[in-house]
Write an enzyme that holds these catalytic residues in place. Structure first.
Site, PDB file in Angstrom:
ATOM      1  N   SER A  68       0.795  -1.238   0.000  1.00  0.00           N
ATOM      2  CA  SER A  68       0.000   0.000   0.000  1.00  0.00           C
ATOM      3  C   SER A  68       0.819   1.276   0.000  1.00  0.00           C
ATOM      4  CB  SER A  68      -0.959  -0.002   1.180  1.00  0.00           C
ATOM      5  OG  SER A  68      -2.061  -0.796   0.849  1.00  0.00           O
ATOM      6  N   LYS A  71       0.446   3.291  -3.092  1.00  0.00           N
ATOM      7  CA  LYS A  71      -0.735   4.136  -3.351  1.00  0.00           C
ATOM      8  C   LYS A  71      -0.377   5.622  -3.361  1.00  0.00           C
ATOM      9  CE  LYS A  71      -3.829   0.763  -1.220  1.00  0.00           C
ATOM     10  NZ  LYS A  71      -4.452   0.340   0.030  1.00  0.00           N
ATOM     11  N   TYR A 247      -4.799   3.673   7.787  1.00  0.00           N
ATOM     12  CA  TYR A 247      -6.119   3.042   7.921  1.00  0.00           C
ATOM     13  C   TYR A 247      -6.767   3.381   9.247  1.00  0.00           C
ATOM     14  CZ  TYR A 247      -3.985   0.482   4.108  1.00  0.00           C
ATOM     15  OH  TYR A 247      -3.356   0.149   2.959  1.00  0.00           O
TER      16      TYR A 247
HETATM   17  N1  GLU Z   1      -2.044  -5.552  -1.946  1.00  0.00           N
HETATM   18  C1  GLU Z   1      -2.599  -5.376  -0.633  1.00  0.00           C
HETATM   19  C2  GLU Z   1      -4.087  -5.550  -0.661  1.00  0.00           C
HETATM   20  O1  GLU Z   1      -4.731  -4.976  -1.433  1.00  0.00           O
HETATM   21  C3  GLU Z   1      -2.236  -4.041  -0.099  1.00  0.00           C
HETATM   22  C4  GLU Z   1      -2.833  -3.748   1.255  1.00  0.00           C
HETATM   23  C5  GLU Z   1      -1.902  -2.985   2.161  1.00  0.00           C
HETATM   24  O2  GLU Z   1      -0.711  -2.962   1.944  1.00  0.00           O
HETATM   25  O3  GLU Z   1      -2.391  -2.421   3.143  1.00  0.00           O
HETATM   26  O4  GLU Z   1      -4.657  -6.273   0.096  1.00  0.00           O
END
Ligand code: GLU
Length: 314
Positions: A68, A71, A247
């Site tokens: 993530s 992103k 998050y």
């Molecule tokens: N590829 C992971 C997912 O979509 C990334 C999530 C993350 O790193 O928080 O579940």
């Protein structure tokens, strides 16, 4: 106040020790089976200050997938391309939900809460320039290379992690399909595939700290002086990291550490001290909310010792 390089070197070494102790309480992610193969004892950190000091400590040779943390950079890549229309499809509010939550999408007509949760990032990935996922990833990789000052060229994809997520990423596929229903994305399979690929690109801590530098420097690489983003777009991304980067642990992290940061389930965490430095952490042992225990503990040591929280009165 300038930071003494020697003090920073010592502090980074100390942070690794604290990180190793914190990691003992967690486990690597298992929902993407390939990520479970990481050694939960790995801990590494790299700091790049804007005035040119670099330090690295711990298991610096370990490559890990961006997950993530990618992103932040896909959003930057898309904003650099001038895609302001993105904000018609993705909001800018914290979600308070887990990274892969679907609940709000129904209430909010398929428009994700922000670009740093999975649904929002899938929208961003779907808009990267290119005719197919492979071409879109090349666009993204090119951005990462620019962000590294063209000093890093590989950003290799970890094929095993990518395939592992393709085989198990049903929630992400559900998010993509759901958003397709509301007309927020066009091709859900391609959008999810692009997203899985970007999450599987690999770096080490030194590389991650290097590519984070423009975020700490108002959108321009402080070394090459290349501008990657407008100051306003950069400020927007850094603000979103502060409000949405960890998050449903973002509030606690703001109190405990107090800097813009983005975590990934591989155990990566990128922390930004605006105007000062970029800090990359790695530690695959995660806490209950999916964030690196060592990563958070190491950031806490450095930020609190040097009084770098953005909420500190200076
Ligand atoms: N590829 C992971 C997912 O979509 C990334 C999530 C993350 O790193 O928080 O579940």
């Amino acid at each position: 106040m300038p930071i003494d390089p020697q003090e920073l070197d010592e502090l980074v070494g100390e942070a690794v020790e604290v990180g190793r102790r914190a990691a003992a309480g967690g486990e690597p992610a298992t929902y993407i089976p390939e990520l479970a193969r990481a050694d939960p004892g790995w801990v590494a950190i790299a700091v790049n200050t804007l005035d040119g000091h670099e330090c690295v400590a711990g298991d610096r040779g370990v490559d890990f997938t961006l997950q993530s943390v990618s992103k932040v950079f896909s959003l930057a890549c898309q904003l650099r391309a001038g895609d302001d229309a993105l904000w018609d499809q993705v909001q800018m509010e914290p979600s308070g939900d887990a990274f892969h939550s679907i609940v709000r999408l129904e209430e909010e007509q398929g428009r994700p809460r922000n670009p740093l949760i999975n649904a929002g990032a899938i929208v961003v990935s779907s808009r990267l320039a290119g005719d197919d996922p492979g071409a879109r990833i090349e666009t993204f990789r090119d951005f990462l290379r620019d962000a590294s000052g063209r000093g890093v060229s590989r950003f290799a994809m970890d094929e095993a992690v990518y395939l592992s997520e393709c085989r198990t990423g049903f929630r992400n596929l559900a998010l993509a399909n759901y958003m397709k229903h509301f007309g927020v994305i066009e091709d859900p399979l391609q959008a999810a595939d692009t997203y899985f690929r970007q999450c599987a690109l690999t770096v080490n801590v030194a590389e991650l700290a290097r590519i984070g530098m423009f975020l700490a420097n108002g959108g321009a690489d402080p070394i090459t002086r290349t501008r990657l983003l407008s100051e306003l777009d950069n400020r927007m991304i850094v603000a979103l990291m502060t409000t949405c980067g960890l998050y449903d642990e973002v509030g606690r992290f703001a109190v405990r550490v107090g800097i813009p940061a983005k975590s990934g389930v591989s155990g990566a965490v990128l922390g930004i001290i605006p105007g000062r430095m970029s800090i990359a952490c790695y530690g695959p042992a995660l806490g209950p909310l999916g964030n690196s225990l060592a990563g958070i503990a190491m950031l806490e040591v450095i930020v609190n010792r040097l009084r770098l929280s953005v909420f500190e009165s200076r």
